[in-house]
Design an enzyme around this catalytic site. Structure first.
Site, PDB file in Angstrom:
ATOM      1  N   GLY A 125      -3.186  -0.145  14.551  1.00  0.00           N
ATOM      2  CA  GLY A 125      -2.162   0.077  15.004  1.00  0.00           C
ATOM      3  C   GLY A 125      -1.844  -1.339  14.912  1.00  0.00           C
ATOM      4  NE  ARG A 179      -2.381  -3.477  -3.624  1.00  0.00           N
ATOM      5  CZ  ARG A 179      -2.220  -3.193  -2.146  1.00  0.00           C
ATOM      6  NH1 ARG A 179      -2.410  -2.399  -1.665  1.00  0.00           N
ATOM      7  NH2 ARG A 179      -2.750  -4.609  -2.038  1.00  0.00           N
ATOM      8  CD  GLU A 208       1.168   0.822   7.381  1.00  0.00           C
ATOM      9  OE1 GLU A 208       1.035   0.728   5.384  1.00  0.00           O
ATOM     10  OE2 GLU A 208       1.077  -0.240   7.542  1.00  0.00           O
ATOM     11  CG  ASP A 209      -1.477   2.045   3.525  1.00  0.00           C
ATOM     12  OD1 ASP A 209      -0.844   1.141   4.172  1.00  0.00           O
ATOM     13  OD2 ASP A 209      -1.720   0.775   2.432  1.00  0.00           O
ATOM     14  CG  ASP A 258      -8.154   0.695  10.716  1.00  0.00           C
ATOM     15  OD1 ASP A 258      -8.378   0.812  10.798  1.00  0.00           O
ATOM     16  OD2 ASP A 258      -8.528  -0.906  10.521  1.00  0.00           O
ATOM     17  N   GLY A 282       0.571  -1.271   0.037  1.00  0.00           N
ATOM     18  CA  GLY A 282       0.015  -0.487   0.043  1.00  0.00           C
ATOM     19  C   GLY A 282       0.628   0.985  -0.307  1.00  0.00           C
TER      20      GLY A 282
HETATM   21  P1  IMP Z   1      -3.630  -1.451  11.120  1.00  0.00           P
HETATM   22  O1  IMP Z   1      -2.960  -3.143  10.935  1.00  0.00           O
HETATM   23  O2  IMP Z   1      -5.059  -2.219  11.399  1.00  0.00           O
HETATM   24  O3  IMP Z   1      -2.979  -0.812  11.866  1.00  0.00           O
HETATM   25  O4  IMP Z   1      -3.652  -2.251   9.629  1.00  0.00           O
HETATM   26  C1  IMP Z   1      -2.807  -1.282   8.228  1.00  0.00           C
HETATM   27  C2  IMP Z   1      -3.013  -1.985   7.103  1.00  0.00           C
HETATM   28  O5  IMP Z   1      -5.119  -1.705   6.889  1.00  0.00           O
HETATM   29  C3  IMP Z   1      -3.042  -0.358   6.268  1.00  0.00           C
HETATM   30  O6  IMP Z   1      -1.637  -0.931   5.901  1.00  0.00           O
HETATM   31  C4  IMP Z   1      -3.756  -0.916   5.062  1.00  0.00           C
HETATM   32  O7  IMP Z   1      -3.742  -1.969   5.019  1.00  0.00           O
HETATM   33  C5  IMP Z   1      -4.803  -1.160   5.685  1.00  0.00           C
HETATM   34  N1  IMP Z   1      -5.760  -0.712   6.125  1.00  0.00           N
HETATM   35  C6  IMP Z   1      -6.491   0.287   6.725  1.00  0.00           C
HETATM   36  N2  IMP Z   1      -7.844   0.329   6.774  1.00  0.00           N
HETATM   37  C7  IMP Z   1      -8.135   0.095   4.595  1.00  0.00           C
HETATM   38  C8  IMP Z   1      -8.544   1.117   4.366  1.00  0.00           C
HETATM   39  O8  IMP Z   1      -9.336   1.905   4.123  1.00  0.00           O
HETATM   40  N3  IMP Z   1      -8.906   0.903   3.030  1.00  0.00           N
HETATM   41  C9  IMP Z   1      -7.244  -0.648   2.709  1.00  0.00           C
HETATM   42  N4  IMP Z   1      -6.256  -0.079   3.419  1.00  0.00           N
HETATM   43  C10 IMP Z   1      -6.255  -0.069   4.542  1.00  0.00           C
HETATM   44 MG    MG Z   2      -0.712  -1.527   4.294  1.00  0.00          MG
END
Ligand code: IMP
Ligand code: MG
Length: 183
Positions: free
Chosen positions: A114, A174, A108-109, A112, A52
């Site tokens: 964390g 993407r 990071e993109d 969410d 991402g």
């Molecule tokens: P975390 O581990 O929950 O913080 O997830 C982070 C990862 O979840 C990001 O690097 C994204 O790949 C994916 N992600 C979280 N929210 C979204 C979204 O709204 N659209 C697309 N990918 C997301």
């Molecule tokens: Mg990601």
């Protein structure tokens, strides 16, 4: 008046246009250049989280001025399936450049829950970089389950599913030059 772009998928609405993105990436690049201007002899690694973060990493790297700028990637599987976060992210592809003694910024993109960043920070700290920071283009603070530091942030967003500028839904979207949210 700038004509408003329509998302190519009518179920999505544009949140950040290519111009919004470009401007914010340049600001982040400028900020990073300033922050590391006193450490020009130490390599500065922008470590992109696959897949991402790739468009963001590429744009950001061209906005950072540093004579020792290096780029690498690391793969983390964050989503078990569809749109639910996995609580146990795994490293799926490791960085090739040794991080010891270098200044590292994880790129990071979106952050969410964390969990992905938290896991990465644990793994990468053990490699003894000179410093380790986090740069995320987007953050959804209302979804956070673990508190993680974000040193550089593009935009905070509400709890909406977003796609484009590297962010996907089951690998689709993407390539969109804008970021749009699911209506
Ligand atoms: P975390 O581990 O929950 O913080 O997830 C982070 C990862 O979840 C990001 O690097 C994204 O790949 C994916 N992600 C979280 N929210 C979204 C979204 O709204 N659209 C697309 N990918 C997301
Ligand atoms: Mg990601």
């Amino acid at each position: 008046m700038v004509e408003r772009l329509e998302a190519e998928d009518p179920t999505f609405e544009i949140l950040f246009t290519p111009e919004d993105i470009k401007q914010r990436v340049e600001e982040l690049g400028y900020q990073i250049s300033e922050d590391y201007s006193g450490e020009k002899d130490t390599p500065l690694i922008l470590l992109g989280v696959l897949k991402g973060a790739t468009p963001f990493l590429v744009d950001l790297s061209r906005s950072v001025q540093h004579p020792n700028l290096l780029i690498d990637y690391i793969g983390v599987s964050s989503y078990g399936s569809e749109t639910t976060s996995s609580r146990e992210p795994q490293i799926t592809m490791d960085a090739r450049i040794p991080l010891k003694g270098k200044n590292v910024i994880i790129v990071e993109d979106i952050i969410d829950t964390g969990y992905s960043i938290d896991t990465l920070l644990d793994i990468l700290k053990a490699r003894k970089p000179n410093s380790l920071k986090v740069c995320a283009f987007l953050s959804k603070p209302s979804k956070r389950e673990i508190n993680v530091p974000i040193d550089y942030l593009g935009f905070e967003i509400e709890d909406k599913w977003v796609q484009g500028y590297g962010l996907d839904t089951n690998e689709k979207g993407r390539n969109w030059p804008y970021i749009a949210f699911k209506k």
